[in-house]
Each structure stands twice: as C-alpha cells, then as structure tokens.
Scaffold this motif. Sequence first.
Motif, PDB file in Angstrom:
ATOM      1  N   SER A 265       0.839  -1.192   0.000  1.00  0.00           N
ATOM      2  CA  SER A 265       0.000   0.000   0.000  1.00  0.00           C
ATOM      3  C   SER A 265       0.873   1.240   0.000  1.00  0.00           C
ATOM      4  N   ALA A 266       0.269   2.368  -0.377  1.00  0.00           N
ATOM      5  CA  ALA A 266       0.980   3.643  -0.333  1.00  0.00           C
ATOM      6  C   ALA A 266       1.360   3.998   1.101  1.00  0.00           C
ATOM      7  N   GLU A 267       0.504   3.633   2.055  1.00  0.00           N
ATOM      8  CA  GLU A 267       0.788   3.939   3.451  1.00  0.00           C
ATOM      9  C   GLU A 267       2.079   3.251   3.910  1.00  0.00           C
ATOM     10  N   ALA A 268       2.258   2.001   3.521  1.00  0.00           N
ATOM     11  CA  ALA A 268       3.476   1.276   3.898  1.00  0.00           C
ATOM     12  C   ALA A 268       4.702   1.850   3.197  1.00  0.00           C
ATOM     13  N   ALA A 269       4.550   2.200   1.931  1.00  0.00           N
ATOM     14  CA  ALA A 269       5.667   2.756   1.179  1.00  0.00           C
ATOM     15  C   ALA A 269       6.098   4.108   1.724  1.00  0.00           C
ATOM     16  N   ASN A 270       5.137   4.863   2.250  1.00  0.00           N
ATOM     17  CA  ASN A 270       5.422   6.210   2.741  1.00  0.00           C
ATOM     18  C   ASN A 270       5.829   6.244   4.211  1.00  0.00           C
ATOM     19  N   ALA A 271       6.121   5.094   4.770  1.00  0.00           N
ATOM     20  CA  ALA A 271       6.560   4.989   6.162  1.00  0.00           C
ATOM     21  C   ALA A 271       8.021   4.545   6.197  1.00  0.00           C
ATOM     22  N   LEU A 272       8.629   4.630   7.373  1.00  0.00           N
ATOM     23  CA  LEU A 272       9.984   4.108   7.542  1.00  0.00           C
ATOM     24  C   LEU A 272       9.970   2.589   7.507  1.00  0.00           C
ATOM     25  N   PRO A 273      10.991   1.934   6.959  1.00  0.00           N
ATOM     26  CA  PRO A 273      12.204   2.525   6.403  1.00  0.00           C
ATOM     27  C   PRO A 273      12.115   2.826   4.909  1.00  0.00           C
ATOM     28  N   ASN A 274      10.935   2.685   4.309  1.00  0.00           N
ATOM     29  CA  ASN A 274      10.835   2.673   2.852  1.00  0.00           C
ATOM     30  C   ASN A 274      10.932   4.048   2.192  1.00  0.00           C
ATOM     31  N   ASP A 275      10.368   5.061   2.804  1.00  0.00           N
ATOM     32  CA  ASP A 275      10.329   6.400   2.214  1.00  0.00           C
ATOM     33  C   ASP A 275      11.649   7.117   2.496  1.00  0.00           C
ATOM     34  N   LEU A 276      12.436   7.362   1.444  1.00  0.00           N
ATOM     35  CA  LEU A 276      13.744   7.977   1.636  1.00  0.00           C
ATOM     36  C   LEU A 276      13.642   9.425   2.088  1.00  0.00           C
ATOM     37  N   PHE A 277      12.588  10.123   1.684  1.00  0.00           N
ATOM     38  CA  PHE A 277      12.414  11.507   2.090  1.00  0.00           C
ATOM     39  C   PHE A 277      12.161  11.581   3.597  1.00  0.00           C
ATOM     40  N   LEU A 278      11.316  10.693   4.088  1.00  0.00           N
ATOM     41  CA  LEU A 278      11.050  10.629   5.524  1.00  0.00           C
ATOM     42  C   LEU A 278      12.283  10.154   6.276  1.00  0.00           C
ATOM     43  N   ALA A 279      12.991   9.179   5.717  1.00  0.00           N
ATOM     44  CA  ALA A 279      14.197   8.666   6.370  1.00  0.00           C
ATOM     45  C   ALA A 279      15.248   9.758   6.495  1.00  0.00           C
ATOM     46  N   ALA A 280      15.409  10.575   5.452  1.00  0.00           N
ATOM     47  CA  ALA A 280      16.385  11.664   5.492  1.00  0.00           C
ATOM     48  C   ALA A 280      16.013  12.684   6.565  1.00  0.00           C
ATOM     49  N   GLN A 281      14.742  13.041   6.620  1.00  0.00           N
ATOM     50  CA  GLN A 281      14.293  14.019   7.615  1.00  0.00           C
ATOM     51  C   GLN A 281      14.438  13.470   9.029  1.00  0.00           C
ATOM     52  N   THR A 282      14.074  12.214   9.215  1.00  0.00           N
ATOM     53  CA  THR A 282      14.175  11.587  10.533  1.00  0.00           C
ATOM     54  C   THR A 282      15.626  11.520  10.996  1.00  0.00           C
ATOM     55  N   LEU A 283      16.528  11.178  10.076  1.00  0.00           N
ATOM     56  CA  LEU A 283      17.946  11.115  10.422  1.00  0.00           C
ATOM     57  C   LEU A 283      18.472  12.498  10.795  1.00  0.00           C
ATOM     58  N   LYS A 284      18.125  13.490  10.022  1.00  0.00           N
ATOM     59  CA  LYS A 284      18.579  14.848  10.321  1.00  0.00           C
ATOM     60  C   LYS A 284      18.113  15.288  11.707  1.00  0.00           C
TER      61      LYS A 284
END
Length: 257
Positions: free
Chosen positions: A172-191
């Motif tokens: 689903s889009a919800e799973a893809a847009n969550a960690l660890p899959n979404d690189l944009f979210l992963a980058a923001q979370t890491l920062k």
Amino acid sequence: MAFIQCDFYSDVLGLSSSMYVILPQNAQSQIGMTSKATQTKHKTLYLLHGLSDDHTIWLRRTSIERYVASLGLAVVMPAVNRSFYSNMASGGGDYWTFISEELPALARSFFPLSDRREDNFVAGLSMGGYGAFKLALNKPEQYAAAASLSGALDISSFENHAPADFKRIFGSAEAANALPNDLFLAAQTLKESGQPIPSLYQYCGTEDFLYDANVKFRGHAQELGLPLTYVEAPGDHQWSYWDEYIQHVLEWLPLGE
C-alpha cells in the motif's frame, strides 16, 4: 584480487541465496593490474543491483574487479531479486532485514571484513541506488558513505511506473510512505535525530526516466543540509554511464590510507 561466489542459506529469507565477493590480494605479477591488500580486516563496499538484474551484473557489465584492485577494498554483491530491498508485503521474503542485518553479519563471518562504520560503504544503480540510500539513511551507524547511480529514490514515482511491482513489494501507499521505505522521511528523521549522517553521492542522467525523482530528492537533501555530492550529465538509464560513474564513486569514497 580474489573473486568468490558464495552460496548460503538465509535464515531470514528461509531459502538459499548467493553473493559475489571481491577480496583484496597482494600480488606483484598480475599483468596489467596493481593489487593492494592490508594485513587487517578489509574496508568493504556493498554494491547493489537493479530491478531486472542480480548479483552477477556488476561483474558482467563493468570492470569493477579491476577498478578496486589498487584500493584494498572488498566488494560484496548480494542477490535480492525484485524486492526493492524491502520486506515483501506479498510474503516473498524479508529482504530489508536480510540486507540490513543478516548479510553484513554473514559476510563478516565468512571473510575478514571490517565492522567499523568508517570502513563500510554502500552503492547501487536504479533499484540498487534506492537500496544504497535506504541503508545509509536508516542505518547511519553502519555506513560512512553511500552512492546512488540513477536511483529510484521517490517511491511514489515507482508506484506510477510499475503499479503491480509496487503492490507486490509494499502492499500500500501507506506502507511505502513509512519508515524505512520512504527515503524523504528517512532523510528528515535522520537529520532530526542528531546522529552522524553518511556522506551521499548522487548521479543521474538528464535524459533518464528517473531524473525528476532524482532532482526532487536532491532538493530535499539540500534543504535538510545533508552532506550530498550531486552530479548530473547528459545520459539515460544504461550501463555505459554506470560503468563510468562507479569509477567516480570509488574516487569519492573516503578510503583514507
């Protein structure tokens, strides 16, 4: 250089898998090559394949063995099928757990590879570029640097490009847009975490069908202030460019002495 095909059983995947490994070797008489190896555990590059390929592709389409011969760098090339380096929603295997946890431990149990963060790097092309940044952004304690060549960095664009694969992999889009899959979210979370951020290298050709996704990720990374080296040049989605730019990646890696 020593080249090894390693077939092994993965407890995580519940099946047999394979990887190719290049190990440094001190050799004085290899024609046309300068080889280098240390007496300690080797620095390691995990080199990831794309959606339509497997663990053999980098050796078949580039001269990666020759390129790393003088660097004293081990290269681990695993097979992950068409998984997008993810735990498959379809039940086809927990490839994210495999690539991020089991594979490094197995490789180090088989070969003298360093487990120090500063000695470990990851790179890949297309789907493998996504996998490289996914590992670096979600497991920053494991990798000092990561490189994406023509990476499929925006999962939403992948959904539009290959909806059947998207559903099979992410569900689903919800799973893809969550960690660890979404690189944009992963980058923001890491920062926001305050953890050390791996150095990032990103290349994409301006005629590549993934160019817009790469520009989008570049903007996001630059806005966050991530340590990103971005390169674009005329080119599309093919091996003549990846063979050239993996050499640039090797020059860029912080290998030290």
